[in-house]
Design a protein around this motif. Sequence first.
Motif, PDB file in Angstrom:
ATOM      1  N   LEU A  26       0.760  -1.117  -0.312  1.00 32.63           N
ATOM      2  CA  LEU A  26       0.091   0.048   0.169  1.00 32.63           C
ATOM      3  C   LEU A  26       0.927   1.096   0.174  1.00 32.63           C
ATOM      4  N   ARG A  27       1.406   1.357   0.712  1.00 36.76           N
ATOM      5  CA  ARG A  27       2.855   1.997   1.023  1.00 36.76           C
ATOM      6  C   ARG A  27       3.289   2.799  -0.187  1.00 36.76           C
ATOM      7  N   ALA A  28       4.205   1.475  -0.948  1.00 38.06           N
ATOM      8  CA  ALA A  28       4.781   1.695  -2.434  1.00 38.06           C
ATOM      9  C   ALA A  28       3.979   2.440  -3.033  1.00 38.06           C
ATOM     10  N   ARG A  29       2.412   1.920  -3.227  1.00 41.05           N
ATOM     11  CA  ARG A  29       1.349   2.455  -4.523  1.00 41.05           C
ATOM     12  C   ARG A  29       1.878   4.116  -4.329  1.00 41.05           C
ATOM     13  N   ARG A  30       1.633   4.238  -3.241  1.00 37.86           N
ATOM     14  CA  ARG A  30       1.348   5.484  -2.844  1.00 37.86           C
ATOM     15  C   ARG A  30       2.496   6.441  -3.214  1.00 37.86           C
ATOM     16  N   LEU A  31       3.652   6.370  -3.463  1.00 34.11           N
ATOM     17  CA  LEU A  31       5.267   6.864  -3.638  1.00 34.11           C
ATOM     18  C   LEU A  31       4.982   7.351  -4.787  1.00 34.11           C
ATOM     19  N   THR A  32       4.345   7.099  -5.807  1.00 28.00           N
ATOM     20  CA  THR A  32       4.612   7.209  -7.110  1.00 28.00           C
ATOM     21  C   THR A  32       4.099   7.864  -7.573  1.00 28.00           C
ATOM     22  N   ARG A  33       2.908   9.015  -6.178  1.00 29.42           N
ATOM     23  CA  ARG A  33       2.246   9.978  -6.660  1.00 29.42           C
ATOM     24  C   ARG A  33       3.476  11.174  -5.962  1.00 29.42           C
ATOM     25  N   LEU A  34       2.652  12.219  -6.659  1.00 27.16           N
ATOM     26  CA  LEU A  34       3.213  14.032  -6.397  1.00 27.16           C
ATOM     27  C   LEU A  34       2.374  14.418  -5.290  1.00 27.16           C
ATOM     28  N   ARG A  35       2.856  14.493  -3.987  1.00 23.98           N
ATOM     29  CA  ARG A  35       2.928  14.937  -2.851  1.00 23.98           C
ATOM     30  C   ARG A  35       3.034  16.676  -2.468  1.00 23.98           C
ATOM     31  N   PRO A  36       2.208  17.248  -2.059  1.00 27.77           N
ATOM     32  CA  PRO A  36       2.889  18.532  -1.696  1.00 27.77           C
ATOM     33  C   PRO A  36       4.081  18.719  -0.144  1.00 27.77           C
ATOM     34  N   LEU A  37       5.305  19.744   0.016  1.00 28.62           N
ATOM     35  CA  LEU A  37       5.956  19.494   0.409  1.00 28.62           C
ATOM     36  C   LEU A  37       6.043  20.395   1.070  1.00 28.62           C
ATOM     37  N   LYS A  38       5.545  20.130   2.323  1.00 33.15           N
ATOM     38  CA  LYS A  38       6.080  21.086   3.390  1.00 33.15           C
ATOM     39  C   LYS A  38       7.435  21.746   4.644  1.00 33.15           C
ATOM     40  N   TRP A  43      11.064  19.510   9.872  1.00 37.65           N
ATOM     41  CA  TRP A  43      11.872  19.832  11.214  1.00 37.65           C
ATOM     42  C   TRP A  43      11.051  19.024  12.102  1.00 37.65           C
ATOM     43  N   ILE A  44       9.452  18.444  12.085  1.00 35.58           N
ATOM     44  CA  ILE A  44       9.400  18.353  12.587  1.00 35.58           C
ATOM     45  C   ILE A  44       9.203  16.588  13.621  1.00 35.58           C
ATOM     46  N   VAL A  45       9.737  16.181  12.126  1.00 38.33           N
ATOM     47  CA  VAL A  45      10.053  14.569  12.602  1.00 38.33           C
ATOM     48  C   VAL A  45      11.497  14.095  13.400  1.00 38.33           C
ATOM     49  N   PRO A  46      11.841  15.024  12.701  1.00 39.48           N
ATOM     50  CA  PRO A  46      13.124  14.781  13.494  1.00 39.48           C
ATOM     51  C   PRO A  46      13.379  15.429  15.059  1.00 39.48           C
ATOM     52  N   ALA A  47      11.905  16.735  15.044  1.00 39.76           N
ATOM     53  CA  ALA A  47      12.712  17.454  16.129  1.00 39.76           C
ATOM     54  C   ALA A  47      11.349  15.737  17.632  1.00 39.76           C
ATOM     55  N   LEU A  48      10.582  15.173  17.007  1.00 38.81           N
ATOM     56  CA  LEU A  48      10.014  14.502  18.174  1.00 38.81           C
ATOM     57  C   LEU A  48      10.928  12.763  18.275  1.00 38.81           C
ATOM     58  N   TYR A  49      11.935  12.308  17.155  1.00 38.85           N
ATOM     59  CA  TYR A  49      12.394  11.748  17.285  1.00 38.85           C
ATOM     60  C   TYR A  49      13.940  11.792  18.468  1.00 38.85           C
ATOM     61  N   THR A  50      14.558  12.883  18.365  1.00 38.47           N
ATOM     62  CA  THR A  50      14.909  13.493  18.591  1.00 38.47           C
ATOM     63  C   THR A  50      15.067  13.159  20.421  1.00 38.47           C
ATOM     64  N   ALA A  51      13.556  13.482  20.610  1.00 39.87           N
ATOM     65  CA  ALA A  51      12.826  13.082  21.846  1.00 39.87           C
ATOM     66  C   ALA A  51      13.050  12.176  22.205  1.00 39.87           C
ATOM     67  N   VAL A  52      12.761  11.194  21.411  1.00 41.67           N
ATOM     68  CA  VAL A  52      12.276   9.763  21.670  1.00 41.67           C
ATOM     69  C   VAL A  52      13.599   8.800  21.768  1.00 41.67           C
TER      70      VAL A  52
END
Length: 167
Positions: A26-38, A43-52
């Motif tokens: 399912l994830r691989a199928r979604r990868l073929t689509r263009l998605r908005p890049l904000k 910075w959000i994912v690295p900040a959350l994982y830094t806390a973990v």
Amino acid sequence: MPVHAAPPGILQYAIPIAIFLAVFALRARRLTRLRPLKVEQLWIVPALYTAVVAVIFYRSPPTLAGWGIAAAALLVGAALGWQRGKTMQIHVDPETHELRQRASLWALAFIVVLIAIKSVAQAEGAALHFNVAVLIDTLAALTLGVFAAQRLEMYLRANRLLAEARA
């Protein structure tokens, strides 16, 4: 009368593998689509994982050697994350200057390999006489390096592409 647990059977391994393959498909199928890049949210994912990772290190502080291994893993993870970030396709709409991204299957496969290594290491580490705590700290630092460097590379490249499109 004591109840004995059944020995591990094929279903113990087959069910998680089947679930993983379904999610991966399912994830691989979604990868073929263009998605908005904000860019402002990279910075959000690295900040959350830094806390973990901070919680992991706080709850079970590594030894001096463990800190050295974790630091080396962070650097290796950063190098791998930079390469993973380069596999992400970033597009700029020439008229609206909207950024869009498309992940690659290689980027997803890379994370899958890291998760598999971590899972096997946690499950088999004690049996192979590895220090599981050091192994978990190392893999946590490696993953933090991957997430942070990937998003940094994407941030820098997206800003460069956006500046070129505006010029």
